[in-house]
Design a protein around this motif. Sequence first.
Motif, PDB file in Angstrom:
ATOM      1  N   VAL A   1       1.144  -1.352   0.043  1.00 29.17           N
ATOM      2  CA  VAL A   1       0.057  -0.221  -0.378  1.00 29.17           C
ATOM      3  C   VAL A   1       1.190   1.445  -0.094  1.00 29.17           C
ATOM      4  O   VAL A   1       2.017   1.711   0.818  1.00 29.17           O
ATOM      5  CB  VAL A   1      -1.032   0.028   1.036  1.00 29.17           C
TER       6      VAL A   1
ATOM      7  N   ASP B   1      -1.421   8.328  -4.579  1.00 35.36           N
ATOM      8  CA  ASP B   1      -1.364   8.026  -5.745  1.00 35.36           C
ATOM      9  C   ASP B   1      -0.278   8.424  -6.999  1.00 35.36           C
ATOM     10  O   ASP B   1      -0.124   8.667  -8.193  1.00 35.36           O
ATOM     11  CB  ASP B   1      -2.783   8.444  -6.647  1.00 35.36           C
TER      12      ASP B   1
ATOM     13  N   ASP C   1       5.496   6.648 -14.169  1.00 35.58           N
ATOM     14  CA  ASP C   1       4.712   5.545 -13.819  1.00 35.58           C
ATOM     15  C   ASP C   1       6.109   4.717 -13.456  1.00 35.58           C
ATOM     16  O   ASP C   1       6.459   4.506 -13.931  1.00 35.58           O
ATOM     17  CB  ASP C   1       3.333   5.264 -14.633  1.00 35.58           C
TER      18      ASP C   1
ATOM     19  N   ARG D   1       5.921   1.646 -10.537  1.00 36.56           N
ATOM     20  CA  ARG D   1       4.506   0.491  -8.970  1.00 36.56           C
ATOM     21  C   ARG D   1       6.178   0.105  -8.207  1.00 36.56           C
ATOM     22  O   ARG D   1       6.814   0.390  -8.087  1.00 36.56           O
ATOM     23  CB  ARG D   1       4.216  -0.473  -9.600  1.00 36.56           C
TER      24      ARG D   1
ATOM     25  N   THR E   1       7.321  -3.162  -6.033  1.00 38.94           N
ATOM     26  CA  THR E   1       7.215  -4.731  -6.529  1.00 38.94           C
ATOM     27  C   THR E   1       8.303  -5.040  -5.280  1.00 38.94           C
ATOM     28  O   THR E   1       9.014  -4.683  -4.571  1.00 38.94           O
ATOM     29  CB  THR E   1       7.867  -4.475  -8.031  1.00 38.94           C
TER      30      THR E   1
ATOM     31  N   GLN F   1       2.826  -6.387  -6.315  1.00 43.89           N
ATOM     32  CA  GLN F   1       2.726  -5.185  -6.814  1.00 43.89           C
ATOM     33  C   GLN F   1       2.121  -3.804  -5.884  1.00 43.89           C
ATOM     34  O   GLN F   1       1.055  -3.880  -6.414  1.00 43.89           O
ATOM     35  CB  GLN F   1       2.386  -5.152  -8.333  1.00 43.89           C
ATOM     36  N   SER F   2       2.470  -2.737  -6.208  1.00 39.81           N
ATOM     37  CA  SER F   2       0.844  -1.554  -5.394  1.00 39.81           C
ATOM     38  C   SER F   2      -0.264  -1.636  -6.447  1.00 39.81           C
ATOM     39  O   SER F   2       0.527  -1.859  -7.600  1.00 39.81           O
ATOM     40  CB  SER F   2       1.737  -0.891  -4.921  1.00 39.81           C
ATOM     41  N   LYS F   3      -0.649  -0.488  -6.670  1.00 39.08           N
ATOM     42  CA  LYS F   3      -1.278   0.083  -7.429  1.00 39.08           C
ATOM     43  C   LYS F   3      -0.449   1.411  -7.929  1.00 39.08           C
ATOM     44  O   LYS F   3       1.554   1.434  -7.813  1.00 39.08           O
ATOM     45  CB  LYS F   3      -2.055   1.132  -6.753  1.00 39.08           C
ATOM     46  N   THR F   4      -0.254   1.504  -9.220  1.00 38.92           N
ATOM     47  CA  THR F   4       0.491   2.049 -10.347  1.00 38.92           C
ATOM     48  C   THR F   4       0.238   3.728  -9.945  1.00 38.92           C
ATOM     49  O   THR F   4      -0.132   4.207  -9.253  1.00 38.92           O
ATOM     50  CB  THR F   4      -0.674   2.309 -11.630  1.00 38.92           C
ATOM     51  N   LEU F   5       2.105   4.458  -9.464  1.00 39.02           N
ATOM     52  CA  LEU F   5       1.681   5.597  -9.185  1.00 39.02           C
ATOM     53  C   LEU F   5       2.048   6.508 -10.149  1.00 39.02           C
ATOM     54  O   LEU F   5       3.108   6.444 -11.041  1.00 39.02           O
ATOM     55  CB  LEU F   5       2.683   5.898  -7.675  1.00 39.02           C
ATOM     56  N   THR F   6       1.869   7.943 -10.578  1.00 36.84           N
ATOM     57  CA  THR F   6       2.231   8.258 -11.111  1.00 36.84           C
ATOM     58  C   THR F   6       2.553  10.142 -11.012  1.00 36.84           C
ATOM     59  O   THR F   6       1.937  10.630 -10.080  1.00 36.84           O
ATOM     60  CB  THR F   6       0.769   9.313 -11.897  1.00 36.84           C
TER      61      THR F   6
END
Length: 185
Positions: free
Chosen positions: A52, A56, A138, A140, A142, A157-162
């Motif tokens: 987590v 974002d 972008d 993640r 891992t 993997q986490s969500k994608t961070l932008t």
Amino acid sequence: MRKHSCFVFLFCGLFLPGILSFPRTNISIDCGSLLPNHEAKAQTTAPPFLIVASFDNFEPGNEIPVTLEGLNGTGFKAFHLQAREIEGDVPVGTFNITDLNTKGLECHNLTNSAVINANSDVKQKVTTIWTAPHGVKDLRFTATVVQDLEKFWVGIQSKTLTPMSSESVNATGKSKRKVCFECIC
């Protein structure tokens, strides 16, 4: 005779615990492949672990709390966590160590580019702080997580961070956006 019994006692005290001990639990995980250094095969089931990230989006220099935790109380002994661009396999950014169960690791000549377990105690959750670098896309988080010597998962993997758009960030990495506290309508 007394000298011999002291020698035997000393020998047993020093060497017998190592001879009779359980298999070694010092697991290392490769920086590139994220594979552990032992013979077992990676699990193919859904991992009982979650990564987590607190945000974002990020800007260079942002410090982002990242947590690796077991679901429903699932514990783990070892882990290796990196931030990687979606299109890359090299870690980006650095970690600030804030949890006694973690320590930084140098991967690809970048100090603290990964975070790993500091001991083989069973953990349900570890938290660290990741600092975003300049010029990344972008990404993640891992991880490889080792539950025990027979069970481990690779590529969690986490969500994608932008990253924030480059127009909103100046050369110092600080946001150019202005916040209006007293707006006149």
